[in-house]
Write a protein that holds these residues in place. Structure first.
Motif, PDB file in Angstrom:
ATOM      1  N   SER A 100      -4.491  -0.951   7.261  1.00 30.57           N
ATOM      2  CA  SER A 100      -4.733  -0.281   5.975  1.00 30.57           C
ATOM      3  C   SER A 100      -5.525  -1.185   5.056  1.00 30.57           C
TER       4      SER A 100
ATOM      5  N   ALA B 232      -4.433   6.537  -3.573  1.00 34.69           N
ATOM      6  CA  ALA B 232      -3.395   5.526  -3.753  1.00 34.69           C
ATOM      7  C   ALA B 232      -2.466   5.936  -4.883  1.00 34.69           C
TER       8      ALA B 232
ATOM      9  N   GLU C 249      -7.327  -0.982   0.753  1.00 31.92           N
ATOM     10  CA  GLU C 249      -7.346  -0.214  -0.491  1.00 31.92           C
ATOM     11  C   GLU C 249      -8.554  -0.591  -1.330  1.00 31.92           C
TER      12      GLU C 249
ATOM     13  N   VAL D 254       0.694   5.702  -0.931  1.00 34.79           N
ATOM     14  CA  VAL D 254      -0.209   6.835  -1.116  1.00 34.79           C
ATOM     15  C   VAL D 254       0.510   7.942  -1.872  1.00 34.79           C
TER      16      VAL D 254
ATOM     17  N   HIS E  78       0.833  -1.199   0.000  1.00 33.70           N
ATOM     18  CA  HIS E  78       0.000   0.000   0.000  1.00 33.70           C
ATOM     19  C   HIS E  78       0.874   1.258   0.000  1.00 33.70           C
TER      20      HIS E  78
ATOM     21  N   ARG F 220      -8.172   4.345  -3.531  1.00 32.54           N
ATOM     22  CA  ARG F 220      -7.928   5.057  -2.266  1.00 32.54           C
ATOM     23  C   ARG F 220      -7.356   4.082  -1.244  1.00 32.54           C
ATOM     24  N   VAL F 221      -6.446   4.583  -0.427  1.00 33.01           N
ATOM     25  CA  VAL F 221      -5.916   3.806   0.688  1.00 33.01           C
ATOM     26  C   VAL F 221      -6.532   4.358   1.975  1.00 33.01           C
TER      27      VAL F 221
END
Length: 325
Positions: free
Chosen positions: A248, A324, A250, A218, A216, A254-255
């Motif tokens: 986290s 993300a 995703e 960003v 992950h 978007r994370v």
């Protein structure tokens, strides 16, 4: 043939030849032209082959002429998500000047951000020394002078330090939030901050469980993600009874980073208020009331958001959402 114009023109010529061949076939097989069936059949067969070959070749040339635009779009997407910093590759002579100008613009923007970050660092360094001197004087005053005056001085120095951090973080993010190529790994930030905060809160016996996927990432500068996530983890450690967790996930580009604690939680009516500048959930607790405000404004600058809710363990859940990369 590297020229875009040449490829399109050649494709158009081949299409024209193919269409003319089709027209020839149509007129050849008309009733008036059926005098010699064998000759007509051979003529139709040859014209049909020529028509199909020209149409296919023309389509292939036009597709090849337009392929650089698809390549440029993919590479622009890679720049935007932080995979690449510049548009790579060679393009037709009509497109290459546009690529060169885009790369020059990216380089200029990167230099501007670097200069802004350097200025912010210089400002921080210039203010750090006098604030440290004032803090030391406050400590000396606490030993030799009036305790209430020393406490007031310490509080004001702490507030000034936090204000400096707040405005520097805001200026840095405003300069870099829209910078192509901004990218950092969530796991690296979360694990580094967890180690630091475990040492800071060692006397309270709080544990921090990090369950962040290694892949992950960003679209943000590492310093700004550390600022946002550090504030959330520090708040959680202050109010937790024994355990803090950060996770986290995703979805849809978007994370989502969640920070949970097992403390007393926060009344729903206070959740929006504490994200305003200078508001604290507990006025008796140390702090400037800027932590969550910094998180909110930095998240906004990066196209993300922050919200507060209830954690499964009964404490507070902070939900940070960022694009993300």
């Amino acid at each position: 043939m590297s020229s875009l114009r040449g490829r399109v023109m050649m494709g158009a010529v081949l299409w024209t030849i193919g269409l003319l061949a089709i027209v020839t076939v149509v007129f050849t097989v008309s009733p008036r032209s059926m005098s010699s069936l064998r000759v007509v059949h051979a003529h139709v067969h040859l014209s049909g082959v020529i028509a199909v070959a020209c149409l296919v070749a023309g389509l292939a040339l036009v597709r090849r002429a337009l392929a650089p635009f698809d390549t440029m779009r993919r590479r622009l997407s890679a720049v935007r998500t932080g995979i690449e910093r510049r548009l790579q590759g060679s393009y037709p002579s009509e497109v290459q000047p546009l690529v060169d100008d885009l790369n020059a613009l990216l380089a200029h923007h990167e230099q501007a951000v670097t200069r802004a970050s350097a200025k912010a660092g210089d400002l921080a360094h210039g203010l750090k020394t006098p604030l440290a001197v004032l803090s030391n004087e406050a400590e000396r005053l606490a030993v030799k002078g009036p305790a209430d005056l020393a406490a007031t001085l310490r509080q004001q120095v702490s507030l000034m330090q936090r204000q400096v951090e707040y405005h520097l973080a805001h200026a840095r993010a405003a300069a870099s939030g829209a910078t192509p190529g901004a990218r950092c790994m969530v796991s690296e930030s979360a694990e580094g901050l967890s180690r630091t905060l475990l040492r800071l809160h060692a006397d309270r016996g709080v544990t921090i469980d990090v369950n962040v996927a290694p892949g992950h990432s960003v679209r943000a500068q590492r310093e700004d993600l550390d600022e946002m996530l550090g504030n959330l983890l520090d708040n959680a450690c202050k109010w937790a009874r024994s355990r803090v967790s950060v996770e986290s996930s995703e979805r849809d580009g978007r994370v989502v980073i969640t920070v949970d604690d097992d403390g007393a939680g926060l009344e729903p009516s206070m959740r929006d208020a504490v994200m305003q500048r200078g508001v604290r959930a507990d006025e008796a607790a140390p702090g400037s009331g800027l932590g969550l405000a910094i998180v909110r404004e930095l998240a906004d600058l990066y196209g993300g958001s922050i919200s507060l809710g209830s954690a499964p363990a009964g404490g507070l859940r902070a939900r940070l959402e960022l694009p993300a990369s």
